[in-house]
Design an enzyme around this catalytic site. Structure first.
Site, PDB file in Angstrom:
ATOM      1  NE  ARG A 255     -56.824  42.092 -43.474  1.00 45.95           N
ATOM      2  CZ  ARG A 255     -56.047  42.497 -42.811  1.00 45.95           C
ATOM      3  NH1 ARG A 255     -56.064  43.824 -42.074  1.00 45.95           N
ATOM      4  NH2 ARG A 255     -54.700  41.883 -42.802  1.00 45.95           N
ATOM      5  CG  HIS A 259     -54.479  46.213 -45.544  1.00 48.90           C
ATOM      6  ND1 HIS A 259     -55.442  46.771 -44.862  1.00 48.90           N
ATOM      7  CD2 HIS A 259     -53.690  47.099 -46.362  1.00 48.90           C
ATOM      8  CE1 HIS A 259     -55.337  48.244 -45.101  1.00 48.90           C
ATOM      9  NE2 HIS A 259     -54.243  48.534 -45.873  1.00 48.90           N
ATOM     10  CE1 TYR A 268     -52.876  41.173 -40.035  1.00 51.56           C
ATOM     11  CE2 TYR A 268     -50.596  41.320 -41.117  1.00 51.56           C
ATOM     12  CZ  TYR A 268     -51.929  41.310 -41.334  1.00 51.56           C
ATOM     13  OH  TYR A 268     -52.536  41.919 -42.434  1.00 51.56           O
TER      14      TYR A 268
END
Length: 363
Positions: A255, A259, A268
């Site tokens: 990714r 998100h 993160y």
């Protein structure tokens, strides 16, 4: 009897770089098919990029970004017949564009407007599921029911790696395996369930290895390779239509976008992996493949991108031209037997909205 074996842990690929990685091809796809697939990729990419802009301008609500997931969506849908059904999660919110749903309808969904809904029977696209993995048993039930009725239909359901940790996924996969339901389980494994890495979700070597526990084959594919995705999905659809049961496809990528628009992945995510993923993102990768193959010119590519951009502009204009929705709809359809105080709550809401409107006019 079908023999189920552990998944091949290598990733299936078709699109090479013409140098270090060999270039393959897919049987049955002519130049027109390859260009149609490119148009679908560009349409999805344009919708996603413009939606992020529209969110920042306050024109749609919080938005689930799918940048670099387009190959998984377009490739898988291209392998379906019109009679087959799609059961999307929120990251496939624009999948209906590939089935003829208007851009304004999908944008209205993100705007929370009633115009953002469609008739699933008209497009073969079920309603978008926001709760994680709930669309999986929906797809299995549809596929099994179609088989009982003697229909020649396949259900394809999309979900993320995080969904494989949910009970709804296990229930759906178990039922599909036992009943040999004609279902394709398509997992877009982008390594993250919001901020939870795959290593904290499962101890299995791959997600596709889980398929053996449900009595179905597991396939791993490069999620940024639209032709590999198409080929793997086509095989799974053929198998399902022949009565051989479900298939689990793990499309692997990383990714490289948040998100959602409310997410800050910098705390993160691995920035080096993000750079690598962006350099090999699926739309540009496929475009370079087509140019090398002589199927697409740079002029054609630019024209297709401009066409998609104009469609987006027209779509947002149409969505924003919708009259304001009646807030009473939320109250009228929430309860079969409304509680005593609900009417008073609606009256209070209407009063607050009216006051806010008056203040806006004065300001």
């Amino acid at each position: 009897m079908t023999q189920v074996v552990p998944a091949d842990r290598g990733l299936r690929r078709v699109i090479g770089d013409g140098e270090a990685v060999a270039v393959g091809e897919v049987d049955g796809l002519g130049p027109d098919d390859l260009l149609a697939l490119y148009r679908n990729l560009v349409l999805l990419r344009t919708y996603d990029e413009r939606s992020v802009v529209y969110h920042r301008q306050g024109r749609i609500g919080t938005y689930a970004i799918y940048w670099n997931h387009e190959a998984m969506q377009a490739g898988a849908v291209f392998a379906l017949e019109d009679r087959d059904w799609i059961f999307p999660a929120y990251r496939e919110s624009a999948i209906g564009l590939l089935r003829g749903i208007s851009i304004s309808t999908v944008l209205s969904w993100w705007r929370g407007h009633p115009a953002g809904w469609w008739n699933p029977e008209e497009y073969g696209v079920a309603s978008i599921c926001v709760p994680i993995a709930t669309q999986v048993p929906h797809a299995v039930g549809f596929g099994w029911g179609s088989r009982l009725k003697g229909e020649d239909r396949v259900a394809l359901t999309f979900f993320g790696d995080g969904a494989t940790s949910e009970g709804a996924f296990h229930e759906g996969a178990t039922f599909a395996g036992v009943m040999k339901a004609p279902v394709v389980f398509f997992c877009n494994n982008n390594q993250w369930a919001i901020s939870t890495p795959l290593s904290l979700q499962t101890a299995a070597p791959t997600l596709a290895d889980k398929a053996i526990g449900y009595g179905m084959p597991g396939v791993r594919v490069d999620g940024a390779d639209v032709l590999a995705v198409y080929e793997a999905t086509r095989e799974a659809v053929t198998r399902a239509r022949a009565g051989e049961g479900p298939t689990f496809i793990e499309a692997v990528t990383y990714r490289s976008a948040p998100h959602a628009t409310a997410d800050d992945p910098s705390i993160y995510i691995d920035p080096e992996r993000v750079v690598e993923a962006r350099e090999q993102e699926c739309v540009g990768r496929y475009e370079r493949y087509l140019v090398r193959s002589g199927v697409l010119t740079e002029e054609q590519a630019e024209a297709i991108k401009q066409e998609a951009l104009e469609l987006m502009r027209a779509g947002i204009a149409e969505a924003e031209a919708e009259p304001p929705a009646d807030p009473g709809l939320v109250f009228e359809h929430a309860y079969a037997n409304p509680p005593p105080g609900l009417a008073g709550d609606l009256a209070e809401l209407r009063r607050i909205l009216a006051e806010a409107g008056e203040q806006g006019e004065d300001g």
